[in-house]
Design a protein around this motif. Structure first.
Motif, PDB file in Angstrom:
ATOM      1  N   THR A  93      -7.510  20.941  53.334  1.00  0.00           N
ATOM      2  CA  THR A  93      -6.339  20.401  53.634  1.00  0.00           C
ATOM      3  C   THR A  93      -6.608  19.106  54.871  1.00  0.00           C
ATOM      4  N   LYS A 110      -6.697  15.597  53.779  1.00  0.00           N
ATOM      5  CA  LYS A 110      -5.783  15.216  53.552  1.00  0.00           C
ATOM      6  C   LYS A 110      -4.632  14.868  54.367  1.00  0.00           C
ATOM      7  N   VAL A 127       3.373  16.324  49.944  1.00  0.00           N
ATOM      8  CA  VAL A 127       3.103  17.705  49.527  1.00  0.00           C
ATOM      9  C   VAL A 127       1.648  17.903  50.242  1.00  0.00           C
ATOM     10  N   ASP A 128       0.769  17.566  49.618  1.00  0.00           N
ATOM     11  CA  ASP A 128      -0.605  17.725  50.080  1.00  0.00           C
ATOM     12  C   ASP A 128      -1.071  16.506  51.035  1.00  0.00           C
ATOM     13  N   PHE A 129      -0.625  15.337  50.672  1.00  0.00           N
ATOM     14  CA  PHE A 129      -1.137  14.156  51.632  1.00  0.00           C
ATOM     15  C   PHE A 129      -0.094  13.795  52.425  1.00  0.00           C
ATOM     16  N   LEU A 160      -2.146   8.176  49.524  1.00  0.00           N
ATOM     17  CA  LEU A 160      -1.737   8.815  48.336  1.00  0.00           C
ATOM     18  C   LEU A 160      -0.964   9.824  49.076  1.00  0.00           C
ATOM     19  N   ASP A 177       2.149  11.957  49.459  1.00  0.00           N
ATOM     20  CA  ASP A 177       3.075  12.636  48.493  1.00  0.00           C
ATOM     21  C   ASP A 177       3.977  13.609  49.086  1.00  0.00           C
TER      22      ASP A 177
END
Lengths: 94, 308, 580
Positions: free
Chosen positions: C315, C318, C47-49, C43, C45
């Motif tokens: 977090t 992730k 940003v988070d992942f 996933l 991205d």
């Protein structure tokens, strides 16, 4: 030879520590930026979700440039429904 | 007047009013009058009712046609402009997005035809097109659609600018913070220029230019056509308020149309300090160039306000 | 010598446990695979992942879980003797705490990084979401009250720490300005900031600030109010102004403090006659709750803490780039926190013996020094004496390698207070969100306003703090409540991990079921005893809060058992877990 290996190892440790430090120093800010981008996406593309939005043509003008933001917005919906864990780990509550 | 030189010497005369007040005819008369006085005129109908075709007794299209000496006319098909725009958006989206995203968005975009905001944007696109293309004219006379759509048209630049300014601020704040994060994480690598911000600025410039034009009394006149009866006057008051809200009241020019012989005094506070030009009710139907010019011959002095 | 021996044995024990039990759990029970898909990659991205190096995740994860908790808990619990505390910290973390953190991280990772409350509602049922909210609400309420009191108590006992703790605010803000506004180098300026902080420590040691009693409110009470007002203000500031740089300075302080402690134990072993002066076991000290069950509630962080599951499934899950990294991050950071608690136990049970000067000026050493702090539950200002045992014990050990005693006292006091101070800020922020969620869904629209929600969060904590006396004794009363809520959550998460393993057909579920049952029994036992005690004291507020926790604990048990039985009987969990 051994001294050189040691030096390399120490350098490696230093670089790692530096990386950790940099990540620590910016993690909350990064989280905040991510949320701001989400808000921006919601404002501009919210028309697709039934939200009050700018005049339609603004949305359409920006739409081709915001693929990444659109996908992020869809992902963040998950977080929005349950942000406790994110908050606890980003803000270092304990 | 028509040889005044400025950066853009063209003038834009809008005619708006409630249905039935005779604004289409008034705008046709104005166009003929100005052409007769030596101006090169384009009469542009933004009204979906397409009354100009009836008035000039000939069909019109999006391509301006000569109607008389120095006088050309065209009718805008708002749906055409909206279609064209949506197609270009779909194209951009398809090119920019990964295939699966574009596939879904396609269907969404189809529904936008009827969304609020699209109609007036179509008209704006049309207006900007003709403004861009028709440089060899002195006056553009615009027959506006019914009041509500006309007001949306006039409001759109301001409304858009408000949103743009807010979004631009947010975007710039985001970029500032991202730059900080980049500096910390990667020691100051250059961030690529943000295309979204670029597009927002471009849109801002577009609407700013439009707003400036519409708000400039030297270039723009918005004629409010009304009749000597209560309902018409009330509606006109509302339109005035609306125009004042968007700071276009300086460009407003009232025109009392279909004035009968009866003595008719306007409420004194309606247009304080101005003499309102009056056009009399014609005793015969005004269809065709000959009828129009005939009426003008009789009433030419009354049309002088257009030249001031 | 025995202190050094214990420390070395414990550290070796942790490493062995990591390599043996941890690896075993990882490969045989949870079946971590290097080639398994992880959300950070699937996933991704940006940003988070984001797949991240395990050391970076560890650094963040560890500083997220370590704080005042693993210090205060053991500092109190050694009243039952150093042996039980040490055994619970050592064994508890290896077979319960680290397993809990590890398991939560893995389950989150295998459920697209979803948070613990989400996968709990998946494995048990959706009603459990409300449990989470209530538990978080209660815990944050209690934490804010306790930590405010903790800092107030430290200020009262070590007036020299007042100045440095408050000066950390402008120092952090200056660091934030330099790094975030002016783009200065992070590492360089944070070192400068830490150095300046230690300078203020020297200044503070020479310029103590004593709070007088105002209008009948004791000094600790006044400090608590000031601190809660600070919590209000700090929590509405932008994150980069104070919180982020302050947190960053604190993580440096943590490293340095742990280093100083280890060094202190090491050097003291050779240059002094430091020995364990605390009794090995003292099951029923005066006026104290009994060892069983309260040891297991008093030490939460350091042995097992339910709130770590929020951090694991936040977090960290992730960012794991490779399933096998989760051992280092999840299991490893809990063991590291445990080692901090081990050092605390040594400081409070051995280091203190090196000498202690009472307020009256008497100079104590050996057992006498220990008893001055631990003769009874509420001896010498309750919580204050327990924290003082740590601060003085640590300072004594640091003296052995040349650090002046007064400076060492302030360094340690400031260390504990800084972490508690950041918690005040962040807990208020999260509580603000929790309150507005809870109350706007009940129809109180005014909670949408962030100032209203923040004010209520802070005011509620103030009420709780004062309801228990706004002093060290009050904080001591609240601490078991904090522990109980924490352990209820831990029991819940352990139950989920058990169900997860059961569903996968691994017999390993027993390894988490036993800790789950243990935590449930101990927590219940403690809650019931406390309820009786509050009733006797007539403290309505505490009765209500304790009662709520009791109900939640019962709810957790019922839901967990129902699901467990259903699963044994063969009903699969509702949502699809992709074959893992």
């Amino acid at each position: 030879m051994k001294g050189e290996r040691l030096r390399q190892k120490l350098l490696g440790w230093w670089r790692l520590a530096d990386q950790v430090a940099r990540a620590e120093a910016s993690e909350k800010l990064e989280y905040e930026v991510g949320e701001m981008e989400n808000i921006f996406a919601l404002l501009t593309l919210g028309a697709f979700a039934g939200l009050p939005s700018p005049p339609m043509q603004l949305t359409l003008e920006l739409l081709p440039l915001m693929e990444r933001d659109l996908l992020l917005m869809l992902e963040k919906v998950d977080t929005a429904s349950d942000p406790l864990a994110e908050l606890f780990s980003t803000l270092n509550v304990l | 007047m028509c040889s005044e030189v400025a950066e853009d010497p063209r003038r834009f005369f809008f005619f708006m009013g409630k249905g039935g007040t005779g604004k289409s005819t008034a705008s046709a008369l104005a166009a003929c009058f100005l052409a007769a006085r030596g101006c090169r005129v384009l009469l542009l109908s933004l009204d979906p009712a397409h009354n100009q075709a009836d008035i000039f007794e000939r069909p019109f299209s999006g391509r301006p046609q000569a109607v008389g000496e120095r006088l050309r006319a065209a009718e805008v098909d708002q749906r055409y402009w909206v279609d064209r725009y949506l197609r270009s958006v779909k194209d951009h989206v398809r090119r920019a997005y990964a295939y699966h995203a574009a596939f879904n968005l396609d269907r969404w975009l189809d529904v936008l035809h009827d969304s609020p905001g699209i109609e007036e944007y179509g008209l704006i696109l049309a207006f900007q097109h003709y403004r861009q293309v028709e440089r060899d004219i002195d006056v553009m006379v615009l027959d506006m659609p019914p009041t509500s759509l006309a007001m949306k048209f006039l409001r759109l630049p301001r409304l858009s600018l408000r949103w743009i300014s807010h979004l631009q601020n947010l975007r710039e704040e985001i970029l500032r913070k991202k730059e900080i994060v980049h500096r910390i994480r990667l020691g100051g690598r250059e961030l690529e220029t943000d295309r979204v911000l670029g597009r927002l600025k471009q849109q801002g410039a577009f609407y700013e230019d439009l707003r400036t034009l519409l708000g400039n009394p030297a270039a723009t006149r918005i004629h409010l056509v009304f009749n000597p009866e209560e309902l018409s006057i009330r509606e006109t008051v509302r339109i005035c308020e609306g125009l004042r809200e968007i700071e276009l009241d300086k460009c407003m020019h009232p025109l009392l149309n279909k004035a009968t012989g009866k003595e008719f005094t306007l409420p004194p506070d309606l247009f304080p300090g101005r003499t309102v030009p009056r056009l009399p009710l014609s005793d015969r139907p005004l269809f065709g160039l000959r009828a129009l010019y005939g009426f003008l011959d009789e009433q030419s002095m009354r049309m002088d306000f257009l030249l001031r | 010598m025995d202190a050094l021996l214990i420390m070395v044995l414990a550290f070796v024990g942790y490493i062995l446990a990591y390599r043996l039990y941890g690896r075993y759990l990882g490969s045989k029970i949870f079946q971590l695979a290097a080639d398994a898909k992880v959300p950070a990659r699937e996933l991704q991205d940006g940003v988070d992942f984001v797949p991240t190096k395990k050391e970076v995740i560890f650094g963040h994860h560890f500083t997220s879980i370590a704080g005042t908790g693993p210090i205060v808990g053991p500092a109190i619990a050694v009243i039952w003797g150093w042996l039980p505390a040490l055994l619970w910290v050592f064994l508890g973390s290896i077979v319960m705490g680290a397993v809990h953190d590890f398991g939560a991280l893995i389950i989150s990772m295998r459920n697209q990084g979803k948070s613990v409350s989400e996968f709990t509602s998946k494995y048990i049922n959706p009603r459990t979401r409300l449990i989470f909210f209530l538990i978080v609400f209660l815990e944050l309420l209690i934490i804010t009250a306790i930590f405010g009191l903790v800092i107030a108590v430290i200020f009262a006992m070590y007036p020299g720490s007042v100045l440095p703790v408050w000066l950390e605010i402008p120092i952090a803000m200056a660091l934030g300005w330099a790094v975030y506004k002016r783009g200065a180098s992070v590492l360089l300026w944070s070192i400068v900031a830490v150095a300046v902080m230690y300078l203020t420590v020297w200044w503070g040691a020479n310029a103590p600030i004593v709070m007088p009693e105002i209008a009948g409110i004791p000094a600790t009470g006044t400090w608590t109010l000031i601190l809660l007002a600070y919590a209000f203000v700090a929590s509405v500031l932008p994150v980069t102004t104070l919180l982020q740089p302050r947190d960053f300075i604190n993580s440096h302080q943590l490293m340095i403090a742990m280093g100083l402690l280890v060094l202190g134990v090491f050097v003291s072993a050779f240059t002094t006659d430091m020995a364990f002066v605390a009794p090995a076991i003292q099951a029923s000290p005066a006026a104290a709750p009994s060892l069983w069950p309260f040891l297991f509630i008093t030490i939460a962080c350091g042995a097992i803490s339910g709130f770590h599951s929020l951090v694991s499934s936040g977090t960290s899950a992730k960012q794991i780039a490779n399933e096998k990294d989760s051992l280092f991050v999840g299991y490893g950071s809990m063991l590291t926190e445990s080692s901090l608690s081990t050092l605390v136990i040594i400081a409070t049970c051995a280091g203190i013996g090196l000498g202690y000067t009472t307020k009256a000026g008497a100079s104590l050493a050996g057992v006498g020094a220990w008893t001055a702090h631990y003769s009874s539950w509420t001896a010498a200002a309750g919580l204050g004496s327990k924290i003082s045992a740590f601060v003085v014990g640590a300072a004594n050990m640091m003296e052995s390698f040349g650090m002046p005693h007064a400076i060492a006292l302030v360094i340690m006091g400031v260390f504990v207070a800084s972490f508690a101070g950041t918690t005040l800020d962040t807990a208020t922020r999260v509580q603000r969100y929790v309150l507005s969620e809870l109350f706007t869904s009940l129809g109180f629209e005014s909670f949408r306003n962030k100032y209203v929600a923040t004010f209520v969060a802070v005011a509620a904590a103030a009420i709780l703090a004062f309801a228990t006396g706004a002093g060290g004794k009050g904080a001591l009363t609240l601490w078991p409540l904090f522990g109980a809520v924490n352990q209820v959550l831990a029991a819940l998460v352990l139950t989920v991990i058990t169900l997860y393993l059961l569903q996968r057909g691994s017999w390993g579920w027993i390894l988490t079921a036993i800790p789950a049952c243990f935590m449930v029994v101990m927590t219940f036992w403690a809650l019931v005893i406390n309820q009786g005690m509050y009733m006797k004291q007539g403290n309505v507020l505490l009765q209500i809060i304790n009662g709520m926790v009791l109900v939640i604990a019962a709810w957790v048990v019922v839901e967990g058992v129902l699901r467990f039985v259903a699963m044994l009987g063969g009903t699969p969990t509702p949502a699809a877990d992709t074959a893992r």
